[in-house]
Design a protein around this motif. Structure first.
Motif, PDB file in Angstrom:
ATOM      1  N   VAL A 658      -0.851   1.465  16.248  1.00 36.04           N
ATOM      2  CA  VAL A 658      -1.202   0.046  16.085  1.00 36.04           C
ATOM      3  C   VAL A 658       0.044  -0.681  15.553  1.00 36.04           C
ATOM      4  N   PRO A 659       0.018  -1.977  15.571  1.00 36.21           N
ATOM      5  CA  PRO A 659       1.186  -2.717  15.061  1.00 36.21           C
ATOM      6  C   PRO A 659       1.522  -2.299  13.639  1.00 36.21           C
ATOM      7  N   PRO A 660       2.825  -2.219  13.310  1.00 39.84           N
ATOM      8  CA  PRO A 660       3.257  -1.747  11.979  1.00 39.84           C
ATOM      9  C   PRO A 660       2.698  -2.580  10.838  1.00 39.84           C
ATOM     10  N   GLU A 661       2.592  -3.889  11.073  1.00 40.45           N
ATOM     11  CA  GLU A 661       2.109  -4.723   9.970  1.00 40.45           C
ATOM     12  C   GLU A 661       0.681  -4.350   9.553  1.00 40.45           C
ATOM     13  N   PHE A 662      -0.175  -3.875  10.540  1.00 36.52           N
ATOM     14  CA  PHE A 662      -1.548  -3.465  10.192  1.00 36.52           C
ATOM     15  C   PHE A 662      -1.546  -2.137   9.405  1.00 36.52           C
ATOM     16  N   ILE A 663      -0.652  -1.247   9.829  1.00 38.43           N
ATOM     17  CA  ILE A 663      -0.558   0.039   9.124  1.00 38.43           C
ATOM     18  C   ILE A 663      -0.105  -0.184   7.687  1.00 38.43           C
ATOM     19  N   LYS A 664       0.888  -1.030   7.542  1.00 37.51           N
ATOM     20  CA  LYS A 664       1.423  -1.310   6.205  1.00 37.51           C
ATOM     21  C   LYS A 664       0.361  -1.936   5.310  1.00 37.51           C
ATOM     22  N   VAL A 677      -7.631   4.317  -9.865  1.00 37.37           N
ATOM     23  CA  VAL A 677      -8.173   5.580 -10.375  1.00 37.37           C
ATOM     24  C   VAL A 677      -7.172   6.268 -11.300  1.00 37.37           C
ATOM     25  N   ASP A 678      -5.879   6.375 -10.831  1.00 43.76           N
ATOM     26  CA  ASP A 678      -4.850   7.018 -11.663  1.00 43.76           C
ATOM     27  C   ASP A 678      -3.491   6.484 -11.230  1.00 43.76           C
ATOM     28  N   PRO A 679      -2.918   5.506 -11.988  1.00 39.51           N
ATOM     29  CA  PRO A 679      -1.644   4.884 -11.592  1.00 39.51           C
ATOM     30  C   PRO A 679      -0.476   5.863 -11.568  1.00 39.51           C
ATOM     31  N   PHE A 680      -0.615   7.000 -12.223  1.00 46.28           N
ATOM     32  CA  PHE A 680       0.484   7.964 -12.298  1.00 46.28           C
ATOM     33  C   PHE A 680       0.307   9.157 -11.357  1.00 46.28           C
ATOM     34  N   HIS A 681      -0.670   9.072 -10.484  1.00 45.90           N
ATOM     35  CA  HIS A 681      -0.927  10.172  -9.550  1.00 45.90           C
ATOM     36  C   HIS A 681       0.210  10.251  -8.535  1.00 45.90           C
ATOM     37  N   ASP A 682       0.585  11.444  -8.151  1.00 44.10           N
ATOM     38  CA  ASP A 682       1.677  11.655  -7.195  1.00 44.10           C
ATOM     39  C   ASP A 682       1.425  10.952  -5.880  1.00 44.10           C
ATOM     40  N   LEU A 683       0.164  10.740  -5.545  1.00 52.00           N
ATOM     41  CA  LEU A 683      -0.175  10.121  -4.267  1.00 52.00           C
ATOM     42  C   LEU A 683       0.323   8.672  -4.184  1.00 52.00           C
ATOM     43  N   VAL A 684       0.481   8.017  -5.358  1.00 48.84           N
ATOM     44  CA  VAL A 684       0.978   6.623  -5.359  1.00 48.84           C
ATOM     45  C   VAL A 684       2.386   6.580  -4.754  1.00 48.84           C
ATOM     46  N   ASP A 685       3.280   7.475  -5.202  1.00 51.09           N
ATOM     47  CA  ASP A 685       4.655   7.517  -4.687  1.00 51.09           C
ATOM     48  C   ASP A 685       4.683   7.924  -3.220  1.00 51.09           C
ATOM     49  N   ASN A 686       3.813   8.833  -2.839  1.00 53.86           N
ATOM     50  CA  ASN A 686       3.773   9.281  -1.437  1.00 53.86           C
ATOM     51  C   ASN A 686       3.410   8.126  -0.501  1.00 53.86           C
ATOM     52  N   ILE A 687       2.375   7.370  -0.913  1.00 49.04           N
ATOM     53  CA  ILE A 687       1.950   6.241  -0.074  1.00 49.04           C
ATOM     54  C   ILE A 687       3.051   5.180  -0.032  1.00 49.04           C
ATOM     55  N   GLN A 688       3.732   4.963  -1.191  1.00 49.17           N
ATOM     56  CA  GLN A 688       4.810   3.964  -1.247  1.00 49.17           C
ATOM     57  C   GLN A 688       5.954   4.362  -0.318  1.00 49.17           C
ATOM     58  N   PHE A 689       6.227   5.627  -0.275  1.00 43.86           N
ATOM     59  CA  PHE A 689       7.291   6.107   0.612  1.00 43.86           C
ATOM     60  C   PHE A 689       6.949   5.825   2.069  1.00 43.86           C
ATOM     61  N   LYS A 690       5.672   6.026   2.442  1.00 49.14           N
ATOM     62  CA  LYS A 690       5.238   5.767   3.819  1.00 49.14           C
ATOM     63  C   LYS A 690       5.326   4.279   4.133  1.00 49.14           C
ATOM     64  N   ILE A 691       5.010   3.453   3.142  1.00 48.87           N
ATOM     65  CA  ILE A 691       5.089   1.997   3.360  1.00 48.87           C
ATOM     66  C   ILE A 691       6.539   1.602   3.637  1.00 48.87           C
ATOM     67  N   LYS A 692       7.489   2.116   2.838  1.00 47.33           N
ATOM     68  CA  LYS A 692       8.906   1.797   3.015  1.00 47.33           C
ATOM     69  C   LYS A 692       9.419   2.277   4.359  1.00 47.33           C
ATOM     70  N   SER A 693       8.938   3.418   4.777  1.00 47.50           N
ATOM     71  CA  SER A 693       9.402   3.949   6.065  1.00 47.50           C
ATOM     72  C   SER A 693       8.965   3.062   7.217  1.00 47.50           C
ATOM     73  N   ILE A 694       7.835   2.397   7.053  1.00 47.93           N
ATOM     74  CA  ILE A 694       7.357   1.471   8.089  1.00 47.93           C
ATOM     75  C   ILE A 694       8.207   0.210   8.072  1.00 47.93           C
ATOM     76  N   GLY A 695       8.528  -0.281   6.860  1.00 49.16           N
ATOM     77  CA  GLY A 695       9.329  -1.487   6.747  1.00 49.16           C
ATOM     78  C   GLY A 695      10.724  -1.313   7.331  1.00 49.16           C
ATOM     79  N   ALA A 696      11.275  -0.103   7.295  1.00 54.55           N
ATOM     80  CA  ALA A 696      12.590   0.146   7.850  1.00 54.55           C
ATOM     81  C   ALA A 696      12.586   0.025   9.360  1.00 54.55           C
TER      82      ALA A 696
END
Length: 696
Positions: A658-664, A677-696
């Motif tokens: 789908v268009p990148p903007e929808f995925i992001k 739920v947990d601001p310090f959970h490792d999943l927060v950084d993982n999702i952020q990394f995926k968001i940045k990879s889309i923006g690139a």
């Protein structure tokens, strides 16, 4: 002259014609007329033939008439006919017939004289005449199956007091009528054969007081007669002679009638016992212990016989696994007799107790030493139970100061002492440790005691079958009611386990058992709580029935656990919905709020329900709602599942075409939910990394 000759010729022709036709009577008449004029040798020959044939015809007619006269009981006319016939024809059997009729006629004449003598009271003369009527003609009487004269002669001889001769005549007679049978027995009694007299009188049914008194006297004498014979044979080693005397004793016992006096019946019972004791002693000396047991099997009134049977059973079981049941049943009775009047240590209670204890140990060792078998287990159970009962009864007997003979339930029933022992138990109810101990002890001596014994020794099938035959449903006796309900309860559990469809029938009144013996109810409840039953649904239905009639705490606990387990079985079989499942579990908790199994089950059910909701809202992309649910849930598993699902969803969103903007945008929303739920959970950084990879 010619004309006269023609008349004679005509006469001869007619005579010849009659002769040839066999009409000898008329032919003789014609020939005789012609012979008077001609005097011809040829005519004389014809006349001789005619006379011979006519005699034969007349003889046959007389014989027929004589037979008819016999049928009409006209012996004199019959005799006359036969004599005339004998003069006309040569018939050998006529001579025999004439002799028989002459004898019979003479016999009847004498018979009539005898009857007249008897009517006048001269019995000796009547007997002589009756005997004479039969003497010499006995074959005839026997052929006609009529010994009336001999019977009457014997009866008259009895009345005349000539008993030996009367017995001789009675011995020659076949069937006896009631009167002859009475006098035969009377003659036997008068000659001292009272046993034979009773054998003759046994079939008589005279409704006469005098005869009844006479019969009772003769029977008493018969008992004494057999007793003397036994006593005389007691010192004889001839086993066959003793056995024959014992059979005579049994036959005497068969003479007894319901209306005979109790004293007479007791005398005969004593005679039987005496006979069997003598024979048993002979068998004991010969080491035929099985014969000893058979002989004394039904004779429990004498302590010596009880001990004799116990000792015989002990010897039999020494080398063979046999008679253990009899040993376990009678041994404690034998031990108990040491306290009775035949005890050698009656004046030394300590010595008696020591001997009793040693004897009990002997039996224990004997039963335990035989190879394992069903008979051994049954005998061991019986012996242990009887030992406990005997100990209890001895204790309460001493405690109450009421001295009674302690015995087994079977011995008590046979000797009529069951109620006496039951009364002792009732009076000392406080002695027993609990209600069940009290009721079970009495149950062994109740009407259904034999059924309870069968149950306790492993034969539950026999127990319930015997119980059904006794029809004890309406009894108000607490011991009988307890035993009955216990047997039905135990058999019902067996029926349930074996899959019988009518198993519920046996629990219709189990609540009465639980009311009388709450300890059984508690044990049943504990069993339901501890065991993983194969028949969960059946047991759940059973506890539902029991709880409906007796909503006690133990049954409520058992029903609570079984209801929860039944809910699982039904849910797994797709027989209830999720909602119905939770209703059943909640109902189980209402019955027993402390039911940890139901609590855990309900907790697990609630968590699974939350998990289902979490899966659904996460699948619909409602991340914020799912995050709030994870935060609010009391189950850590919900929080962990949220993160697991968020991780999977992040990968699925990133890989969508789908268009990148929808995925992001979706990833940003998911990251925000995770942070809630947990601001310090490792999943927060993982999702952020995926968001940045889309923006690139």
């Amino acid at each position: 002259m010619a004309k006269k000759k023609n008349k004679i010729d005509t006469l001869l022709k007619r005579a010849e014609k009659l002769f040839n036709a066999g009409n000898y009577i008329e032919a003789e008449e014609k020939f005789l007329k012609a012979q008077r004029q001609l005097n011809s040798p040829k005519i004389e020959e014809k006349l001789a033939v005619c006379r011979r044939e006519v005699n034969i015809l007349r003889g046959k007619e007389l014989i027929t008439r004589g037979e008819q006269s016999i049928q009409a009981n006209n012996l004199s006319l019959a005799l006359d006919c036969f004599k005339q016939a004998a003069a006309l024809v040569n018939e050998p059997r006529l001579a025999e017939k004439i002799l028989e009729l002459e004898a019979l006629t003479t016999g009847r004449q004498i018979y009539d004289k005898a009857r007249s003598a008897a009517d006048s009271g001269d019995m000796a003369a009547a007997a002589t005449l009756y005997e004479k009527a039969a003497a010499g003609y006995l074959d005839l009487w026997e052929t006609q199956k009529d010994h009336d004269a001999l019977k009457k002669a014997a009866v008259c001889l009895t009345k005349a007091g000539d008993f030996p001769k009367a017995l001789d005549l009675f011995g020659r007679v076949g069937d006896l009528d009631a009167q002859a049978g009475y006098h035969f027995g009377f003659a036997l009694a008068k000659t001292g054969d009272y046993f034979g007299a009773m054998a003759q009188w046994q079939t008589l049914d005279f409704q006469d007081t005098a005869f009844s008194e006479q019969r009772a006297t003769v029977l008493e004498n018969a008992v004494d007669q057999v007793y003397r014979e036994l006593k005389a044979a007691a010192g004889n080693v001839d086993e066959s002679g003793i056995e024959e005397r014992c059979k005579r004793a049994e036959e005497v016992s068969s003479f007894i009638r319901p209306d005979d006096s109790r004293a007479l019946k007791e005398r005969i019972e004593a005679l039987l016992m005496y006979a069997k004791v003598i024979f048993a002693r002979i068998k004991w000396e010969a080491a035929d212990y099985e014969a000893v047991v058979r002989l004394v099997e039904d004779l429990w009134a004498d302590p010596e016989l009880i001990r004799l049977k116990a000792a015989a059973c002990y010897h039999i079981s020494k080398d063979r696994n046999k008679y253990l049941g009899d040993l376990s049943e009678c041994w404690m009775d034998a031990v108990g007799t040491l306290n009775g009047p035949t005890s050698q240590h009656l004046d030394n209670e300590g010595k008696t107790t020591e001997i009793q204890d040693r004897l009990i140990r002997m039996a224990h060792m004997r039963i335990n030493s035989v190879p394992a078998s069903g008979e051994k287990e049954s005998a061991k159970a019986r012996f242990d139970i009887q030992a406990r009962i005997t100990a209890d009864l001895n204790a309460i007997s001493k405690r109450s100061g009421k001295k009674i003979s302690i015995c087994s339930a079977r011995y008590a029933a046979l000797s009529g002492r069951s109620e006496q022992i039951l009364e002792l138990i009732r009076e000392n109810k406080a002695y027993f440790r609990d209600e069940q101990h009290y009721l079970e002890t009495g149950g062994y001596y109740s009407r259904v005691g034999s059924c309870l014994w069968a149950l306790k020794t492993g034969d539950i099938e026999s127990a319930v079958k015997s119980l059904d035959r006794l029809e004890t449903e309406r009894t108000s006796d607490e011991f009988t009611q307890y035993a009955r309900e216990l047997i039905r309860f135990e058999y019902g559990l067996k029926a349930l386990e074996s899959g019988q469809k009518n198993f519920m029938d046996y629990f219709s009144s189990t609540h009465l058992l639980f009311e009388a013996a709450p300890a059984i109810e508690v044990r049943f409840s504990d069993r339901m709580l501890q065991d993983e039953r194969d028949n969960v649904l059946a047991y759940e239905a059973l506890t539902a029935l029991l709880y409906g009639k007796r909503p006690s705490r133990p049954i409520a606990r058992a029903r609570s656990v079984l209801l929860a387990r039944a809910a699982i079985v039904k849910y797994n079989d797709d027989k209830v919905t999720d909602k119905q499942f939770r209703v059943m579990v909640k109902k189980a908790l209402e019955l027993d709020p402390d039911n940890q199994f139901a609590l855990q089950l309900l907790d697990s059910t609630n968590m699974e329900a939350e998990m289902d909701v979490l899966f659904k809202i996460m699948g619909k992309g409602k991340f914020e709602k799912a995050a709030q649910m994870a935060v609010d849930s009391e189950y850590p598993e919900i929080r962990e599942s949220f993160f697991e699902m968020a991780e999977k969803i992040s990968g699925m969103i990133h890989d969508q075409e789908v268009p990148p903007e929808f995925i992001k945008l979706d990833l940003e929303r998911l990251k925000a939910a995770v942070i809630v739920v947990d601001p310090f959970h490792d999943l927060v950084d993982n999702i952020q990394f995926k968001i940045k990879s889309i923006g690139a």
